[in-house]
Design a protein around this motif. Structure first.
Motif, PDB file in Angstrom:
ATOM      1  N   LEU A  89      63.682  85.021  29.311  1.00 46.47           N
ATOM      2  CA  LEU A  89      64.356  84.612  28.134  1.00 46.47           C
ATOM      3  C   LEU A  89      65.715  84.368  27.894  1.00 46.47           C
ATOM      4  CD1 LEU A  89      61.831  86.961  25.869  1.00 46.47           C
ATOM      5  CD2 LEU A  89      61.494  84.660  26.257  1.00 46.47           C
ATOM      6  N   THR A  90      66.147  83.720  27.104  1.00 43.81           N
ATOM      7  CA  THR A  90      67.512  83.435  26.628  1.00 43.81           C
ATOM      8  C   THR A  90      67.956  84.577  25.880  1.00 43.81           C
ATOM      9  OG1 THR A  90      67.358  82.301  24.621  1.00 43.81           O
ATOM     10  CG2 THR A  90      67.323  81.150  26.713  1.00 43.81           C
ATOM     11  N   VAL A  91      69.263  84.826  25.844  1.00 47.77           N
ATOM     12  CA  VAL A  91      69.727  86.001  24.869  1.00 47.77           C
ATOM     13  C   VAL A  91      69.109  85.853  23.210  1.00 47.77           C
ATOM     14  CG1 VAL A  91      71.700  87.067  23.680  1.00 47.77           C
ATOM     15  CG2 VAL A  91      72.166  86.241  26.181  1.00 47.77           C
ATOM     16  N   LEU A  92      69.033  84.695  22.911  1.00 44.96           N
ATOM     17  CA  LEU A  92      68.550  84.619  21.468  1.00 44.96           C
ATOM     18  C   LEU A  92      67.166  84.717  21.595  1.00 44.96           C
ATOM     19  CD1 LEU A  92      69.094  83.640  18.580  1.00 44.96           C
ATOM     20  CD2 LEU A  92      68.827  81.487  19.088  1.00 44.96           C
ATOM     21  N   GLU A  93      66.334  84.308  22.546  1.00 40.40           N
ATOM     22  CA  GLU A  93      64.937  84.397  22.553  1.00 40.40           C
ATOM     23  C   GLU A  93      64.630  85.886  22.627  1.00 40.40           C
ATOM     24  OE1 GLU A  93      63.294  80.113  24.637  1.00 40.40           O
ATOM     25  OE2 GLU A  93      64.156  81.892  25.944  1.00 40.40           O
ATOM     26  N   TYR A  94      65.361  86.511  23.434  1.00 38.27           N
ATOM     27  CA  TYR A  94      65.201  87.783  23.718  1.00 38.27           C
ATOM     28  C   TYR A  94      65.429  88.800  22.258  1.00 38.27           C
ATOM     29  CZ  TYR A  94      65.535  92.778  25.469  1.00 38.27           C
ATOM     30  OH  TYR A  94      65.672  94.092  25.596  1.00 38.27           O
ATOM     31  N   GLU A  95      66.449  88.324  21.631  1.00 41.90           N
ATOM     32  CA  GLU A  95      66.841  89.176  20.563  1.00 41.90           C
ATOM     33  C   GLU A  95      65.537  88.818  19.281  1.00 41.90           C
ATOM     34  OE1 GLU A  95      70.495  87.981  19.267  1.00 41.90           O
ATOM     35  OE2 GLU A  95      71.564  89.097  20.830  1.00 41.90           O
ATOM     36  N   ASN A  96      64.956  87.353  19.307  1.00 44.35           N
ATOM     37  CA  ASN A  96      64.103  87.280  18.521  1.00 44.35           C
ATOM     38  C   ASN A  96      62.705  87.983  18.880  1.00 44.35           C
ATOM     39  OD1 ASN A  96      65.622  85.431  16.964  1.00 44.35           O
ATOM     40  ND2 ASN A  96      64.899  83.480  18.094  1.00 44.35           N
ATOM     41  N   PHE A  97      62.151  87.920  20.087  1.00 46.69           N
ATOM     42  CA  PHE A  97      61.380  88.951  20.452  1.00 46.69           C
ATOM     43  C   PHE A  97      61.464  90.277  20.097  1.00 46.69           C
ATOM     44  CE2 PHE A  97      59.780  85.478  23.024  1.00 46.69           C
ATOM     45  CZ  PHE A  97      58.336  85.569  23.130  1.00 46.69           C
ATOM     46  N   LEU A  98      62.639  90.844  20.163  1.00 45.18           N
ATOM     47  CA  LEU A  98      62.807  92.335  19.803  1.00 45.18           C
ATOM     48  C   LEU A  98      62.650  92.503  18.433  1.00 45.18           C
ATOM     49  CD1 LEU A  98      65.876  93.395  22.098  1.00 45.18           C
ATOM     50  CD2 LEU A  98      63.582  94.068  22.217  1.00 45.18           C
ATOM     51  N   THR A  99      63.108  91.336  17.482  1.00 45.63           N
ATOM     52  CA  THR A  99      62.961  91.652  16.080  1.00 45.63           C
ATOM     53  C   THR A  99      61.631  91.558  15.458  1.00 45.63           C
ATOM     54  OG1 THR A  99      65.373  90.576  15.789  1.00 45.63           O
ATOM     55  CG2 THR A  99      63.909  90.628  13.874  1.00 45.63           C
ATOM     56  N   LEU A 100      60.781  90.681  16.108  1.00 48.02           N
ATOM     57  CA  LEU A 100      59.421  90.350  15.767  1.00 48.02           C
ATOM     58  C   LEU A 100      58.696  91.571  16.417  1.00 48.02           C
ATOM     59  CD1 LEU A 100      57.626  88.408  14.274  1.00 48.02           C
ATOM     60  CD2 LEU A 100      57.389  86.960  16.199  1.00 48.02           C
ATOM     61  N   ASN A 101      58.624  91.957  17.637  1.00 50.20           N
ATOM     62  CA  ASN A 101      58.189  93.204  17.872  1.00 50.20           C
ATOM     63  C   ASN A 101      58.407  94.448  17.201  1.00 50.20           C
ATOM     64  OD1 ASN A 101      56.542  92.481  20.584  1.00 50.20           O
ATOM     65  ND2 ASN A 101      58.398  92.274  21.634  1.00 50.20           N
ATOM     66  N   LYS A 102      59.619  94.554  16.647  1.00 56.08           N
ATOM     67  CA  LYS A 102      60.005  95.646  16.119  1.00 56.08           C
ATOM     68  C   LYS A 102      58.946  95.621  14.722  1.00 56.08           C
ATOM     69  CE  LYS A 102      63.773  97.675  16.406  1.00 56.08           C
ATOM     70  NZ  LYS A 102      65.045  98.287  16.445  1.00 56.08           N
ATOM     71  N   ARG A 103      59.216  94.310  14.089  1.00 58.37           N
ATOM     72  CA  ARG A 103      58.357  94.117  12.716  1.00 58.37           C
ATOM     73  C   ARG A 103      57.078  94.496  12.876  1.00 58.37           C
ATOM     74  NH1 ARG A 103      59.001  88.399  10.811  1.00 58.37           N
ATOM     75  NH2 ARG A 103      57.458  89.079   9.447  1.00 58.37           N
ATOM     76  N   TYR A 104      56.430  93.723  13.901  1.00 56.57           N
ATOM     77  CA  TYR A 104      55.047  94.193  14.250  1.00 56.57           C
ATOM     78  C   TYR A 104      54.768  95.538  14.364  1.00 56.57           C
ATOM     79  CZ  TYR A 104      50.333  93.423  16.391  1.00 56.57           C
ATOM     80  OH  TYR A 104      49.242  93.433  16.481  1.00 56.57           O
ATOM     81  N   GLU A 105      55.361  96.162  15.157  1.00 57.59           N
ATOM     82  CA  GLU A 105      55.229  97.827  15.428  1.00 57.59           C
ATOM     83  C   GLU A 105      55.225  98.508  14.209  1.00 57.59           C
ATOM     84  OE1 GLU A 105      55.542 100.708  19.296  1.00 57.59           O
ATOM     85  OE2 GLU A 105      56.479  98.973  19.288  1.00 57.59           O
ATOM     86  N   ASN A 106      56.495  98.228  13.494  1.00 59.27           N
ATOM     87  CA  ASN A 106      56.756  99.033  12.051  1.00 59.27           C
ATOM     88  C   ASN A 106      55.486  98.771  11.295  1.00 59.27           C
ATOM     89  OD1 ASN A 106      59.269 100.010  13.045  1.00 59.27           O
ATOM     90  ND2 ASN A 106      60.413  98.455  11.813  1.00 59.27           N
ATOM     91  N   LYS A 107      54.851  97.570  11.232  1.00 61.18           N
ATOM     92  CA  LYS A 107      53.548  97.275  10.266  1.00 61.18           C
ATOM     93  C   LYS A 107      52.330  97.894  10.886  1.00 61.18           C
ATOM     94  CE  LYS A 107      50.929  93.684   8.161  1.00 61.18           C
ATOM     95  NZ  LYS A 107      50.842  92.499   7.766  1.00 61.18           N
ATOM     96  N   PHE A 108      52.151  97.812  12.318  1.00 59.34           N
ATOM     97  CA  PHE A 108      50.770  98.285  12.667  1.00 59.34           C
ATOM     98  C   PHE A 108      50.874  99.458  13.247  1.00 59.34           C
ATOM     99  CE2 PHE A 108      50.425  93.637  12.408  1.00 59.34           C
ATOM    100  CZ  PHE A 108      49.573  93.447  11.276  1.00 59.34           C
ATOM    101  N   GLY A 109      52.015 100.009  13.721  1.00 62.37           N
ATOM    102  CA  GLY A 109      52.191 101.237  14.337  1.00 62.37           C
ATOM    103  C   GLY A 109      51.632 101.223  15.903  1.00 62.37           C
ATOM    104  N   PHE A 110      51.503 100.014  16.524  1.00 66.35           N
ATOM    105  CA  PHE A 110      51.395  99.850  17.904  1.00 66.35           C
ATOM    106  C   PHE A 110      51.981  98.396  18.387  1.00 66.35           C
ATOM    107  CE2 PHE A 110      47.470  98.682  15.494  1.00 66.35           C
ATOM    108  CZ  PHE A 110      47.297  97.347  15.958  1.00 66.35           C
TER     109      PHE A 110
END
Length: 165
Positions: A93-114
């Protein structure tokens, strides 16, 4: 690679060791499946393992889900997970793609707990990101069931790589 016939003849311990990482860090699944031998096919072995998870308490199912790494994350993971993510382009992943994945992963995990789980074989990083963006709007119950279904698909892919039909 081992044949199903050879696998059937292995001791309980060897059977569990060979299939121990089919489900991410969860050797308890093949350990229980060992008692159901012989299997008529790779698909019957897979179905047995799926049934074991489906009949497990919800806490054990949740633990199985939580053992999966975040997609696109740069953490240490099993060899199978590393290979699967590399194949989908998530290790490049590019730096920007990596940051986007991290952000979306965090949102997902915060919402669902996994973590977000997707069988990534045959998909690229764009397919995966689109699936994450879409699934984040699901209910927790829907995502729990979807995560298990994806885990079952991942396990089937792994069995197909380990066992010659």
């Amino acid at each position: 690679m081992i044949t199903l016939e050879m696998l059937q003849k292995k001791s309980h311990k060897e059977f569990t060791e060979i299939l121990g990482d089919t489900f991410e860090h969860s050797p308890w699944i093949p350990e229980q499946a060992s008692a159901s031998r012989p299997f008529s096919s790779l698909l019957s072995l897979h179905q047995c393992m799926v049934d074991i998870v489906n009949h497990a308490p919800k806490e054990m199912q949740m633990d199985l889900i939580r053992k999966h790494p975040n997609l696109g994350d740069k953490v240490e993971m099993t060899a199978d997970s590393t290979k699967e993510q590399r194949g989908a382009g998530l290790k490049d992943l590019t730096v920007l793609e990596y940051e986007n994945f991290l952000t979306l992963n965090k949102r997902y995990e915060n919402k669902f707990g996994f973590p977000f789980i997707l069988a990534v074989r045959g998909k690229d990083k764009h397919d995966i990101y689109e699936a994450m963006e879409s699934r984040i709007h699901h209910t927790e119950e829907t995502e729990f069931e979807t995560a298990l279904a994806e885990i079952y698909q991942i396990a089937l892919f792994r069995l197909q790589e380990k066992i010659k039909s």
